[in-house]
Scaffold this motif. Structure first.
Motif, short mmCIF file in Angstrom:
data_model
loop_
_atom_site.label_atom_id
_atom_site.label_comp_id
_atom_site.label_asym_id
_atom_site.label_seq_id
_atom_site.Cartn_x
_atom_site.Cartn_y
_atom_site.Cartn_z
N TYR A 1 97.13 -8.81 71.85
CA TYR A 1 96.10 -9.04 72.25
C TYR A 1 95.44 -7.76 71.88
O TYR A 1 95.81 -6.58 71.97
CB TYR A 1 96.73 -9.40 74.28
CG TYR A 1 96.94 -9.81 74.87
CD1 TYR A 1 98.28 -10.70 74.52
CD2 TYR A 1 95.68 -10.63 75.16
CE1 TYR A 1 98.16 -12.28 75.20
CE2 TYR A 1 96.30 -12.43 75.94
CZ TYR A 1 97.25 -12.98 76.30
OH TYR A 1 97.42 -13.78 76.87
N ASP A 2 94.03 -8.63 72.01
CA ASP A 2 92.73 -7.58 71.75
C ASP A 2 93.39 -6.53 73.22
O ASP A 2 92.76 -6.43 73.88
CB ASP A 2 91.51 -8.08 71.72
CG ASP A 2 90.69 -6.81 71.42
OD1 ASP A 2 90.61 -6.30 72.11
OD2 ASP A 2 89.75 -7.29 70.15
N PHE B 1 91.84 -10.58 75.04
CA PHE B 1 91.86 -11.48 74.54
C PHE B 1 93.04 -11.53 73.84
O PHE B 1 93.78 -10.84 72.82
CB PHE B 1 90.81 -12.67 73.85
CG PHE B 1 90.16 -11.28 73.03
CD1 PHE B 1 88.92 -10.68 72.56
CD2 PHE B 1 90.58 -11.85 71.60
CE1 PHE B 1 88.52 -10.45 71.28
CE2 PHE B 1 89.91 -11.17 69.68
CZ PHE B 1 88.85 -10.55 70.48
N PRO B 2 94.18 -12.78 73.32
CA PRO B 2 94.95 -12.97 72.54
C PRO B 2 94.92 -13.17 71.15
O PRO B 2 93.65 -13.46 70.78
CB PRO B 2 95.31 -14.29 73.24
CG PRO B 2 94.11 -15.50 73.33
CD PRO B 2 93.51 -14.11 74.29
#
Lengths: 115, 181
Positions: free
Chosen positions: A97-98, A103-104
């Protein structure tokens, strides 16, 4: 018959447990092996014997030899156990993830290098 | 040569691995590989899982103004948030639009070869402008990038109130209330 057994073991498989059994599973002889070269003696009425070596470390696979010995009252048997690493694997799942927005990551490659 | 290469798609991936401790590296378009965390993983004899994060260092400035281009009169307040492509899922916290109409997003991914596509939804604007409807799409190709977003000015609306039975007779005094649907 009297058997002089000389076994050599690849170092990574040590220590290991040596057993000698009949084909029917009867235990003839057993010994903990800690050295790469070992010599032991035992007596057996059976000519058909199973020579097995099981490493204590579960990362390595055990090995067995099924042998039919000649009909001699005294003999020397030499066996080499080339112990190999276990190929056991288990499913490992990963997420990436970020870090800042959680977010993925759409597409990436994670590379794993064994120490 | 890596012992295992695990492809990550939409944040997930898996592999059958022998037990042991591994150092881990990442190849991810738009991200700094050195920021991967953690940098090692230990696989046991049983099934397991690992969660990793990676960071980027791009800076995106969204400027909300009356033209959607450079030079337009900016809005003076509001907020905007990063989302998925549908605008339904929000990522991170909303960023405030300042008095110059600017909202700055730090640590965003970018790539000059294949731009990283980012999505945003405007949550609020000032009282004199209309909110941007829909999802804002940005192709992030540069380390520092500025994009303009249109917030049209609120148009003046004029009304008359006359008597229904005596056409043309203006109502001397009244208050009309308009409620958004």
């Amino acid at each position: 018959m009297k058997v002089r057994l000389i076994i050599s073991v690849s170092k990574k498989g040590l220590p290991a447990f040596l057993t000698v059994r009949t084909f029917q599973g009867k235990l003839i002889f057993s010994k903990m092996v800690r050295c790469g070269l070992n010599e032991v003696c035992f007596c057996s009425a059976n000519r058909k014997l199973i020579f097995s070596l099981m490493p204590i470390n579960a990362d390595y696979l055990g090995l067995s030899y099924y042998l039919k010995l000649p009909a001699c009252p005294c003999q020397t048997v030499r066996v080499h156990f080339d112990i190999k690493e276990s190929e056991r694997t288990a499913l490992q799942s990963f997420t990436l993830y970020d870090k800042n927005y959680n977010f993925p990551i759409i597409s990436a490659l994670l590379r794993f290098f064994k120490y | 040569m890596a012992n295992y290469n695990v492809e990550i798609t939409n944040g997930s991936g898996s592999a059958e691995m022998k037990k042991g401790t591994y150092s881990v590296t990442v190849v991810a378009n738009g991200y700094e590989a050195t920021t991967l965390s953690p940098s090692s993983y230990t696989a046991t004899e049983s099934a397991g899982s690992g969660s990793f994060t990676v960071s980027a260092n791009g800076v995106l400035t969204l400027i909300f103004n009356e033209t959607g281009a450079s030079g337009g009169t900016p809005v003076t307040s509001g907020s905007v948030v990063m989302t998925d492509s549908t605008g339904a899922t929000e990522y991170g916290s909303a960023v405030t639009i300042n008095a110059n109409g600017e909202a700055v997003f730090n640590n965003v991914p970018y790539n000059s070869g294949t731009p990283y596509v980012l999505y945003f939804v405007q949550k609020a604007t000032d009282d004199n402008h209309n909110l941007y409807e829909g999802v804002i799409t940005v192709n992030m190709a540069n380390a520092t990038q500025t994009e303009y977003v249109l917030n049209s000015p609120i148009a003046e609306q004029s009304f008359t109130l006359t008597d229904a039975n005596y056409a043309g007779l203006p109502v001397a005094s009244a208050t009309m209330t308009f409620t958004g649907e």
